[in-house]
Design a protein around this motif. Sequence first.
Motif: not given
Length: 404
Positions: A172-174, A301-304, A306-307, A311-313
Amino acid sequence: MPGATMGLSRETLALNGGLVIDPSTKAIAPNVSMSVNNVLTPGDGAFSADGVDDLTALPFLYARWTNPTVRQLEQRLAALEATDDAVATATGVAAIGATFLTFLKKGDHLIVSDVCYAGANELARRILPDYGIEVTPVNMSRTEEVAAAFQPNTRLVHCESPCNPILRLTDLAAIAGVARRHGALMSVDSTLATPVATQPLTLGADLVIHSLTKFINGHGDTLGGVVCGRKELVEKIRSRAGVYLGASMPAMNAWLILRGIDTLFPRMRAISDSATKIATFLQGHPAVAAVAYPGLPSHPQHNLAKCQMDLFGGVLTFQVKDPATMARKLAAHLKVAHYAFSLGHQRSIVVLLDTQEMMKSTYGLTGEQLADYRRFAGDGVFRLSVGLEATDDLIADLDQAINA
Ligand SMILES: Cc1ncc(COP(=O)(O)O)c(C=O)c1O
């Protein structure tokens, strides 16, 4: 007003944000204000000395704009999304439609996620071009492709993270950075994440949209939608959508959703915990070919995740060899979870979304975009929306139905 105090945690704002204690009764629960309109009195802006009425100065005029119960909901959601305004709508689709029809006009260009909630994707691809709006569907996980899709007339970028139904994420930031450089607005449908997991506005988005029908209400008993963002943007949506599109939220729905939000944080924590355990169980199940859940290290995209997710929903997907047979087995044998469409209720729901069917009914992807879809979804995914049942009961239920 409780919740107006700066510095409260979002968990507290979920209970107190926007809450108005009725001054005459001191009732601790919000009032359901069923009135459609409000009495005008001299001195309240309706009767000015120079004869020019300023009806916009009135807090409440007519319920199609907003009403006191709906306003409490709007302020609570604005607080949760760390912004200053929100407009509630009758459904999530109405919130998406209102955003598109406020910020796009004939000759403008929209970049939309090639995979997002079916209604949003179909509205963008099938309806907006009829009104002279150009639409380019792009895989939002490829930031460089989003950047390449901009045109001088691009006004809006619309994405979802995680996206329904394949749970692919958008950085989202990108994307916000790219949109800002091109002078376009960015709207994010954050229904699957909820404000507990992600706050897109703090990552640079301009507008965040929710289907309140899902986890935010969380009880499968009312429809609703919202767009949150800066006051000047939200006011534009309210004055077009509220006045001319008419998809306003009824007061009773707002009251139910306010009550749902009271427990949003503990619900989402329990659901996310349970989803992680169920995803791990399914990943090890011999009948399951693949599982997608942003919280699993195997998610590409697990690293994204985590950023940008706290929590993961509550939504995960799994694939099996013969999905059509499995769909019949699940529908016949599940005893705890339900086989049904939609998501985000207190009870678990699972449904098959067949890739070929999704291409026919909604996305129409070909070439690289279809290959990207299939990387997450193969021939089709079972979308499981995890509820609040005991995790062990859900695992046992899925296991017996899969093995039936
Ligand atoms: C991500 C997402 N956005 C929007 C919607 C539409 O919401 P509603 O059914 O409240 O119109 C849905 C519905 O499934 C959804 O999953």
